[in-house]
Enzyme design. Sequence first.
Site, PDB file in Angstrom:
ATOM      1  CG  ASP A  65      10.269   5.460  -0.312  1.00 16.62           C
ATOM      2  OD1 ASP A  65      10.951   5.195   0.674  1.00 16.62           O
ATOM      3  OD2 ASP A  65       9.359   4.742  -0.752  1.00 16.62           O
TER       4      ASP A  65
HETATM    5  C1  BGC Z   1       9.488   5.541  -5.765  1.00 13.32           C
HETATM    6  C2  BGC Z   1       8.820   5.243  -4.477  1.00 13.32           C
HETATM    7  C3  BGC Z   1       9.349   3.948  -3.995  1.00 13.32           C
HETATM    8  C4  BGC Z   1      10.855   3.967  -3.924  1.00 13.32           C
HETATM    9  C5  BGC Z   1      11.442   2.681  -3.414  1.00 13.32           C
HETATM   10  C6  BGC Z   1      10.963   5.544  -5.578  1.00 13.32           C
HETATM   11  O1  BGC Z   1      11.579   5.797  -6.767  1.00 13.32           O
HETATM   12  O2  BGC Z   1       9.032   6.770  -6.244  1.00 13.32           O
HETATM   13  O3  BGC Z   1       7.439   5.236  -4.610  1.00 13.32           O
HETATM   14  O4  BGC Z   1       8.863   3.703  -2.736  1.00 13.32           O
HETATM   15  O5  BGC Z   1      11.406   4.306  -5.136  1.00 13.32           O
HETATM   16  O6  BGC Z   1      12.071   1.915  -4.350  1.00 13.32           O
HETATM   17  C1  NOJ Z   2       6.078   3.037  -2.172  1.00 11.83           C
HETATM   18  C2  NOJ Z   2       6.781   2.356  -1.061  1.00 11.83           C
HETATM   19  O1  NOJ Z   2       6.576   0.966  -1.121  1.00 11.83           O
HETATM   20  C3  NOJ Z   2       6.340   2.874   0.264  1.00 11.83           C
HETATM   21  O2  NOJ Z   2       7.105   2.304   1.271  1.00 11.83           O
HETATM   22  C4  NOJ Z   2       6.432   4.373   0.281  1.00 11.83           C
HETATM   23  O3  NOJ Z   2       6.036   4.811   1.527  1.00 11.83           O
HETATM   24  C5  NOJ Z   2       5.656   4.999  -0.835  1.00 11.83           C
HETATM   25  N1  NOJ Z   2       6.157   4.462  -2.060  1.00 11.83           N
HETATM   26  C6  NOJ Z   2       5.715   6.518  -0.865  1.00 11.83           C
HETATM   27  O4  NOJ Z   2       6.922   7.002  -1.282  1.00 11.83           O
END
Ligand code: BGC
Ligand code: NOJ
Length: 835
Positions: free
Chosen positions: A506
Amino acid sequence: MNNIMNKLKGSPRRYGAFDDHAQEYVITTPHTPAPWINYLGNNGFYGLFSHTGGGYSFWQDAKLRRLTRYRYNNIPADSGGRYFYLKQGHTIWSPGYRPANTELDSFECRHGTGYSKINSRLGAIRSELLSFVPLDTRAEVHRLRLSNEGEQPQSMQLFSFVEWCLWNADEDASNFQRNLSVGEVTVDGSLLVHHSEYRERRDHYAFFSVNQAISGFDTDRDAFLGPQGTLACPDVVCRGQSRNSVADGWSPIASHQLDIELAPGESRDLIFVLGYIEVAAADKWADNPPSASRQSTSAAVPYLAPAHALAHRFADNDAVERHVNALKHYWQQQLQGFHVASPEPLLDRMVNIWNPYQNMVTFNLSRSASYFESGIGRGMGFRDSNQDLIGVVHLEPTRARQRILDLAATQKRDGSAYHQYQPLTKQGNSDIGGNFNDDPMWLVFAVSGYVRETGDLSILAAPVAFDDQPDGDAALFDHLSASFQHVLNKLGPHQLPLIGRADWNDCLNLNCFSDDPDQSFQITENRQGDVAESVMIAGQFVLFGREYQTLCEQTGRTQAAAAAADAIAGMVRAVETHGWDGDWFLRAYDALGRPVGSRSNQEGQIFIESQGFCVMADIGLHNGKARSALDAVADRLATAHGIVVQQPAYSRYYPEYGEISSYPPGYKENAGIFCHANPWIMIAETRLGRGTKAFDYYTRIAPAYREQNDQQLHRQEPYIYAQMIAGKDAKRHGEAKNSWLTGTASWNYYAVTQFILGIRPELDGLRIDPCIPASWAGFSVIRRFRDATYHIEISNPDGLEQGVRRICVDGQWREGNLIPVLSGEVQVKIIMQAL
Ligand code: BGC
Ligand code: NOJ
């Protein structure tokens, strides 16, 4: 209990231990480094429950139907829950330690599958609290058993406490100008009812009851706490007398007072029920509507009848025992779906109990409600839920089928998907952005996993309209084609998939370019997006594209299958040509067409995702690239606490990379150990036949292994996975964060059961292809699969890592490694042999 205490003697760094026989984790002190929680409820009514009784409850949707209030990140931590106070003379204590915080003579919390028990003692009084959500019930049951173990009679006052949330947890925490005036309650005997907003648009209310006559109550928070009162020492508890307050606006609560006398040796059970009631619109006004808060004087208040009936179901201890036994039986059954006996008891513990249990929780709640996910920010993630499903499809095929159809319904005709939907409404939303170009192919993964497990190809014909064509007559298969095509429609300059907002990572935001602290990385996109490409999506396309191709073949779609095969071959060529950096797979191309995850970068030279996905997809398996990539992972990314996302960590902010470079080195996606991505490397290692290595990686992050030596460092619950462990660049390397709701659960389970133990469901049977440490002499698995239970014994006399040439099924030897679909009890023997 004595056994557990003995185990812990002399090891001050431990806060608890596993009790495998009871299938419980036993926490032996309230003073853990963080709240260690459990989930109550499995299908609609959920409660988060910490080892000191903290947490909150909701019906279906942690944002829209929050029953009890919870303040995240509070001081002190984890304040708020279903609480109890005992007042004996001047001593006030809580059976769960919090909130009174009086040190207890003994304490243990046992978290089990869907229930928790807190057993404690102070002086002569022993307290046992059992908390659970009975199967198919919209309520939590909390049975408090108080026993007098002393020689003298004991008298005490017991106070209960919950604080209601005004349903919408977001509004409740922000819109005070309204919500401090909307609270309404009814008190009807021992039933304390929160029916705020019921007079107008709501058709639901909640209640807290106890199965005995009470000697007092409070429903008004200020009256209970007193001016500037605290949960540790509420005014009502200190003075030992309820105020019988009827809340009107402000903050409604529910607190009972019971006066209890216990003769020596006597025990008393008090059964509290925290329930949720929906009333059909037609029945809503069967009674005069409650015009405001009140204390009922009349014997019967019709709209409360369902609440009385629900509470009454748990009127006595037999009912509680029956329901808790039914819940335990349900879990026993579930956990028999896959059972391993290996040379590694810690592996067995994970695979047989804790990993599938966590899989169910992630399947139920996706990333919505934990102690780190506020239940407000995220609902059911499209990519998340598709992955979570893989961990439970063998246990809950019917629910998995429904989930697939719900997810597909949030997909659009062009294959893109809403990134999440709200569980109550099942409506997709863009609150956390859209345009994640990895999303579509996860649906293929889920559907193929479902079909492999169940053999149910009919799901492909199930009608599911696209979100933007509600009247269309699409079938599920059309959604898979749309997913596949979505990738092909969005190829970049190197014929690799465009990344869009981001892929699985993400925080790798290649089209974001944000220089404003008030912009969200998650939804800002400042570039056209027709240049930045993802090698991770390329590997994902090849891996899951082959599953799509197989589904085409299995349903007679030969042309589509051939076209898919061509497209996949083209993608493999693109990766080999433009996605290879010399020693490992590139991660991406940025919006200016420059490589990311390359030796030519100063930082972020190598990433885990593309190594994992490309090798899982067998790219470079026969030309040395796969081996070279995994060796580079071992050299550069692996640590004793797991494999980090990338190296070297970004030491400054790069607008062209986005959120990833906003984290301090070693945290989250900036070179943290993202446990979710580790099993990709384990599976990749098995593609190379390196079982010893694959298993070594497994043990670095598996909770049961970390539990043995690193409880204090790890800090989070040691019985389930956390999303992230701080990487080697972080000051707190080895410390976990964000426990419970993570794709780590299902992926580790998938890796260990299907690739290390190697029991892999296929349409035509179970493929047996273990890839294990050479030191294992063998192992056995009992696996339910469709109508059969397979008892599989694998021996490894030659110390191999891989190799099944023939199998003996019910006494008959057969060539190959596929056990056909059979029924009943099936005995399978395998002797591993060099291939
Ligand atoms: C986080 C991710 C997460 C995303 C979705 C980001 O700030 O680092 O791990 O999946 O937010 O809310
Ligand atoms: C947490 C999210 O739930 C998932 O969808 C994502 O792939 C990982 N973070 C990595 O960023």
